[in-house]
Design a protein around this motif. Structure first.
Motif, PDB file in Angstrom:
ATOM      1  N   GLY A 295      61.700  26.653  59.938  1.00 17.38           N
ATOM      2  CA  GLY A 295      62.687  26.832  58.831  1.00 17.38           C
ATOM      3  C   GLY A 295      63.683  27.865  58.935  1.00 17.38           C
ATOM      4  O   GLY A 295      64.834  27.592  58.555  1.00 17.38           O
ATOM      5  N   THR A 296      63.213  29.184  59.463  1.00 20.46           N
ATOM      6  CA  THR A 296      64.196  29.933  59.721  1.00 20.46           C
ATOM      7  C   THR A 296      65.386  29.749  60.828  1.00 20.46           C
ATOM      8  O   THR A 296      66.413  30.197  60.717  1.00 20.46           O
ATOM      9  CB  THR A 296      63.563  31.553  60.108  1.00 20.46           C
TER      10      THR A 296
ATOM     11  N   THR B 118      61.048  29.252  67.092  1.00 19.91           N
ATOM     12  CA  THR B 118      60.738  30.074  65.751  1.00 19.91           C
ATOM     13  C   THR B 118      61.475  31.399  65.634  1.00 19.91           C
ATOM     14  O   THR B 118      62.528  31.593  66.346  1.00 19.91           O
ATOM     15  CB  THR B 118      59.185  30.123  65.533  1.00 19.91           C
ATOM     16  N   ASP B 119      61.011  32.404  64.946  1.00 24.90           N
ATOM     17  CA  ASP B 119      61.742  33.676  64.629  1.00 24.90           C
ATOM     18  C   ASP B 119      61.262  34.801  65.154  1.00 24.90           C
ATOM     19  O   ASP B 119      61.406  35.895  64.965  1.00 24.90           O
ATOM     20  CB  ASP B 119      61.920  33.657  63.082  1.00 24.90           C
TER      21      ASP B 119
ATOM     22  N   GLY C 209      57.629  34.651  70.683  1.00 29.00           N
ATOM     23  CA  GLY C 209      56.449  33.749  71.223  1.00 29.00           C
ATOM     24  C   GLY C 209      55.396  34.267  70.492  1.00 29.00           C
ATOM     25  O   GLY C 209      55.463  34.503  69.539  1.00 29.00           O
ATOM     26  N   MET C 210      54.190  33.757  71.196  1.00 30.89           N
ATOM     27  CA  MET C 210      52.857  34.305  70.735  1.00 30.89           C
ATOM     28  C   MET C 210      52.696  35.603  70.972  1.00 30.89           C
ATOM     29  O   MET C 210      52.824  36.031  72.198  1.00 30.89           O
ATOM     30  CB  MET C 210      51.810  33.136  71.242  1.00 30.89           C
TER      31      MET C 210
ATOM     32  N   ASP D 247      49.983  39.469  64.704  1.00 30.23           N
ATOM     33  CA  ASP D 247      51.163  39.102  63.823  1.00 30.23           C
ATOM     34  C   ASP D 247      52.234  40.282  63.745  1.00 30.23           C
ATOM     35  O   ASP D 247      51.747  41.257  63.218  1.00 30.23           O
ATOM     36  CB  ASP D 247      50.793  38.912  62.351  1.00 30.23           C
ATOM     37  N   PRO D 248      53.510  40.248  64.010  1.00 31.73           N
ATOM     38  CA  PRO D 248      54.040  41.120  64.150  1.00 31.73           C
ATOM     39  C   PRO D 248      54.776  41.948  62.921  1.00 31.73           C
ATOM     40  O   PRO D 248      54.949  42.956  62.648  1.00 31.73           O
ATOM     41  CB  PRO D 248      55.344  40.832  64.745  1.00 31.73           C
TER      42      PRO D 248
ATOM     43  N   ALA E 133      47.007  32.864  62.865  1.00 34.06           N
ATOM     44  CA  ALA E 133      48.506  33.125  63.666  1.00 34.06           C
ATOM     45  C   ALA E 133      49.287  32.036  63.140  1.00 34.06           C
ATOM     46  O   ALA E 133      49.288  30.942  63.813  1.00 34.06           O
ATOM     47  CB  ALA E 133      47.982  33.196  64.988  1.00 34.06           C
TER      48      ALA E 133
HETATM   49  P1  ADP Z   1      58.457  28.660  61.223  1.00 37.26           P
HETATM   50  O1  ADP Z   1      59.283  28.710  60.149  1.00 37.26           O
HETATM   51  O2  ADP Z   1      59.438  28.655  62.720  1.00 37.26           O
HETATM   52  O3  ADP Z   1      57.455  27.351  61.669  1.00 37.26           O
HETATM   53  P2  ADP Z   1      56.318  30.539  60.815  1.00 37.26           P
HETATM   54  O4  ADP Z   1      56.569  31.392  59.702  1.00 37.26           O
HETATM   55  O5  ADP Z   1      55.523  29.088  60.433  1.00 37.26           O
HETATM   56  O6  ADP Z   1      57.738  30.090  61.452  1.00 37.26           O
HETATM   57  O7  ADP Z   1      55.506  31.093  62.044  1.00 37.26           O
HETATM   58  C1  ADP Z   1      56.255  32.208  62.459  1.00 37.26           C
HETATM   59  C2  ADP Z   1      55.527  33.502  62.102  1.00 37.26           C
HETATM   60  O8  ADP Z   1      54.162  33.539  62.315  1.00 37.26           O
HETATM   61  C3  ADP Z   1      56.211  35.043  62.298  1.00 37.26           C
HETATM   62  O9  ADP Z   1      57.362  35.136  61.881  1.00 37.26           O
HETATM   63  C4  ADP Z   1      55.019  35.707  62.473  1.00 37.26           C
HETATM   64  O10 ADP Z   1      55.143  36.623  61.292  1.00 37.26           O
HETATM   65  C5  ADP Z   1      53.751  34.746  62.330  1.00 37.26           C
HETATM   66  N1  ADP Z   1      52.578  35.207  63.106  1.00 37.26           N
HETATM   67  C6  ADP Z   1      51.390  35.477  63.059  1.00 37.26           C
HETATM   68  N2  ADP Z   1      50.687  35.573  63.938  1.00 37.26           N
HETATM   69  C7  ADP Z   1      51.490  35.595  65.010  1.00 37.26           C
HETATM   70  C8  ADP Z   1      51.136  35.987  66.553  1.00 37.26           C
HETATM   71  N3  ADP Z   1      50.050  36.171  66.963  1.00 37.26           N
HETATM   72  N4  ADP Z   1      52.409  35.670  67.221  1.00 37.26           N
HETATM   73  C9  ADP Z   1      53.707  35.623  66.766  1.00 37.26           C
HETATM   74  N5  ADP Z   1      53.795  35.297  65.382  1.00 37.26           N
HETATM   75  C10 ADP Z   1      52.746  35.263  64.643  1.00 37.26           C
END
Ligand code: ADP
Ligand code: ASP
Ligand code: MG
Length: 452
Positions: free
Chosen positions: A8-9, A229-230, A233-234, A238-239, A264
Motif C-alpha cells: 500500500g505505501t 515495501t516501505d 527488507g526483513m 519491527d523497526p 513480523a
Molecule cells: P505493505 O503495505 O508493503 O504490505 P506492511 O505494512 O504490510 O507493508 O509491512 C511492512 C511493515 O512491516 C514495516 O513498515 C514494518 O513496520 C513491519 N515489520 C514488522 N516486523 C518487521 C521486520 N522484522 N522486518 C521488517 N519490517 C517489519
C-alpha cells in the motif's frame, strides 16, 4: 518470469506509482508480473465505510466514500492527464464509488453486514489501484495490461479469508498471464482479491497481497518473488518498535515463516508456503530505496542462534487443567478438536501431565471454545497476554541462546515458554504490556552488543 508485489505505501500516490514504474522498467528482461495492493490505507477506509453504514452512520460513510473517490480521481488524473485512458479510468472510478454509495445505503437499511458483502467492498481498493497502475505504465509508454484478479485468483467461498484453489489459479494464469508475458506485455493485477468458481468476489484476508504474489509466483513457476515495501527488507525486529533493528541479508524460509506468523507484518504468514514448495526465492526490498540489498528468503541460510525477534500483543491465553489427562490416550487430540471445530488456530502450546495451555489470536469463537473445553476440566483465560518469538535455526545449539534470552528479560515475568521441536523458535508468553520492553531487552542482548 518474476512476480513483483508492491504494498500500500508503495502505491500510495502518483509519486509512489512513478517509482513502481521505474523499478519494473529496469527489470523488463526478467518478464515481471506486477501485483499491487490498494492505495495505502484504502482498505481500512473501505471497511470503515461498510461498518459505519451498517451502524446507521450513513452520512459519515458517504463522506469517506467521497474522500476516497477524490483521492483516486486525483492520483489517476496526475498520472494519466492527457492520455486516452484518462477518461475511461476516471469513469470507472466514479461508477465504482457510485455503486459503493448504493451499497452503503443497503447496509444502512439492513443494519448488518455479511462476510460476502465485506469482501465486495474491501476488494474495491485493489481493483482500482491495479487499473490505475496499468494505465500509468501505458502513459509512460510501456505496455501495462490490467488483469482482473477475479479472473485468475480462484478461491473457495470462505469470505474474508478465502482459501486458494491452486490448480484453478495455475490454469487461469496459463490462460490470462503467460500469453501477455509472451507478447512482451506487463500484466498488472490487484493482490488480496479473488473470486469463487461462480465469480463471486472474495478476499484472502488482511495483508493478503503478499499471498497473491506467492500464489501467482507458484502458478507461473516464477524464478523469484519480490515483495516491495516501505522498509529495507526483513529486519532483526519491527523497526517501528526497535529503531535499531538491522537488515537481515539472508534468512531461511522456515525462519521467515516463523517470524511472519509471530507478528513480523512485513510478510503475510501464509506467503511463504507456495513459494517454498517450489523452491522459489522471495526477496523483500524497499521501493523508496530500490538500490538497497534487501533480504533474500531462501531454502537455507547460514545457521545463526538468533536471526530476529518478533512480538505480538493482544493474545489470549487459555489454560486447561485436567487430572484425567494423565490416564487418557487421545486426550490432546480431543482437546485440539475443539479448536478445529470452532475454526480457531492455536499459536503457542505447552503441556504438562495435568494441563494444556495455548494462546490464540482470534477470539471470535472463544465463548463456544471455553464451553466445550469445560467438559475436560477447569478452564481459565488470560486475555491480556503477548507472545515473543526468538527465531533462529541454531537457537537450541548448545543452549546458550536460550539462557541468554531468559537472562535478558530480567524482571519481566514469563507466563509460558515453548521451544519448537524443530529448534527454530523459542516462544515466550508475557503480559501484554511487557511485549515492547521485552523486545527492547532481547534485541539489545542479541543485536546491540548486550547494552540495554
Ligand atoms: P505493505 O503495505 O508493503 O504490505 P506492511 O505494512 O504490510 O507493508 O509491512 C511492512 C511493515 O512491516 C514495516 O513498515 C514494518 O513496520 C513491519 N515489520 C514488522 N516486523 C518487521 C521486520 N522484522 N522486518 C521488517 N519490517 C517489519
Ligand atoms: N489491501 C489489503 C490490506 O490492507 C491487502 C494488502 O495490502 O496486502 O489488508
Ligand atoms: Mg503487507
Amino acid at each position: 518470469m518474476i512476480v513483483c508485489k508492491f504494498g500500500g505505501t508503495s502505491v500510495a500516490d502518483a509519486d509512489a506509482i512513478g517509482r513502481v514504474i521505474d523499478i519494473i522498467v529496469s527489470k523488463r528482461e526478467q518478464q515481471p508480473v506486477v501485483i499491487v495492493s490498494a492505495l495505502g490505507g484504502a482498505t481500512n477506509q473501505l471497511l470503515d465505510i461498510a461498518h459505519k453504514a451498517a451502524n446507521g452512520e450513513l452520512l459519515v460513510a458517504v463522506q469517506i466514500i467521497e474522500q476516497l473517490r477524490d483521492r483516486h480521481l486525483r492520483e489517476a488524473a496526475t498520472l494519466l492527464a492527457g492520455t486516452p485512458d484518462a477518461d475511461e479510468v476516471a469513469h470507472d472510478i466514479s461508477v465504482t464509488f457510485d455503486e459503493l454509495a448504493h451499497l452503503a445505503e443497503a447496509f444502512r437499511t439492513l443494519g448488518y453486514l455479511t462476510p460476502r458483502s465485506l469482501d465486495t467492498v474491501a476488494a474495491i481498493g485493489e481493483l482500482l489501484s491495479s487499473q490505475i497502475v496499468a494505465a500509468a505504465f501505458r502513459q509512460r509508454g510501456f505496455p501495462g495490461v490490467y488483469v482482473d484478479a477475479r479472473d485468475v485468483m480462484r478461491t473457495n467461498d470462505f469470505f474474508t479469508k478465502a482459501e486458494p484453489d491452486t490448480d484453478g489459479i495455475a490454469s487461469a494464469a496459463q490462460q490470462r498471464i503467460i500469453p501477455l508475458l509472451q507478447q512482451g506485455k506487463i500484466p498488472v493485477m490487484g493482490g488480496f482479491v479473488g473470486a469463487t468458481g461462480s465469480r463471486v468476489t472474495t478476499t484472502l484476508g488482511r495483508g493478503g497481497s503478499d499471498y497473491s504474489a506467492s500464489l501467482i509466483g507458484a502458478a507461473i513457476e516464477a524464478t523469484a518473488i519480490e515483495i516491495w515495501t516501505d522498509v529495507d527488507g526483513m529486519l532483526t525486529a519491527d523497526p517501528r518498535i526497535i529503531p535499531a533493528a538491522r537488515l537481515i541479508e539472508r534468512i531461511s524460509f522456515d525462519e521467515a515463516a516463523e517470524l511472519a506468523a509471530f507478528g513480523a507484518k512485513v510478510l503475510h504468514p501464509a506467503t511463504i508456503a507456495p513459494a517454498v514448495q517450489l523452491g522459489i526465492p522471495v526477496f523483500v526490498f524497499n521501493s523508496r530505496r530500490p538500490e538497497g540489498k534487501g533480504t533474500m528468503i531462501a531454502f537455507d541460510a547460514p545457521r545463526l542462534p538468533v536471526r530476529a525477534i518478533a512480538g505480538k500483543r493482544s493474545a489470549t491465553m487459555v489454560k486447561l487443567r485436567s487430572s484425567r489427562m494423565l490416564l487418557a490416550p487421545g486426550f490432546l487430540r480431543r482437546v485440539f478438536e475443539v479448536f478445529e471445530r470452532h475454526r480457531t488456530s492455536v499459536d503457542v502450546v505447552t503441556t504438562s501431565e495435568v494441563s494444556v495451555s495455548v494462546t490464540l489470536d482470534d477470539t471470535h469463537n472463544l465463548a463456544a471454545i471455553l464451553q466445550d473445553l469445560a467438559e475436560f476440566g477447569d478452564v481459565s483465560v488470560e486475555r491480556r497476554s503477548g507472545v515473543l518469538a526468538i527465531v533462529g535455526a541454531g537457537i537450541s545449539d548448545g543452549g546458550a541462546a536460550l539462557a541468554q534470552a531468559i537472562a535478558a528479560l530480567g524482571p519481566i515475568p514469563v507466563r509460558m515458554a515453548s521451544l519448537s521441536a524443530t529448534g527454530i523458535n523459542f516462544t515466550l508468553v508475557v503480559d501484554d504490556e511487557q511485549v515492547v520492553p521485552a523486545m527492547q531487552r532481547l534485541h539489545a542482548a542479541f543485536f546491540e552488543g548486550g547494552a540495554t
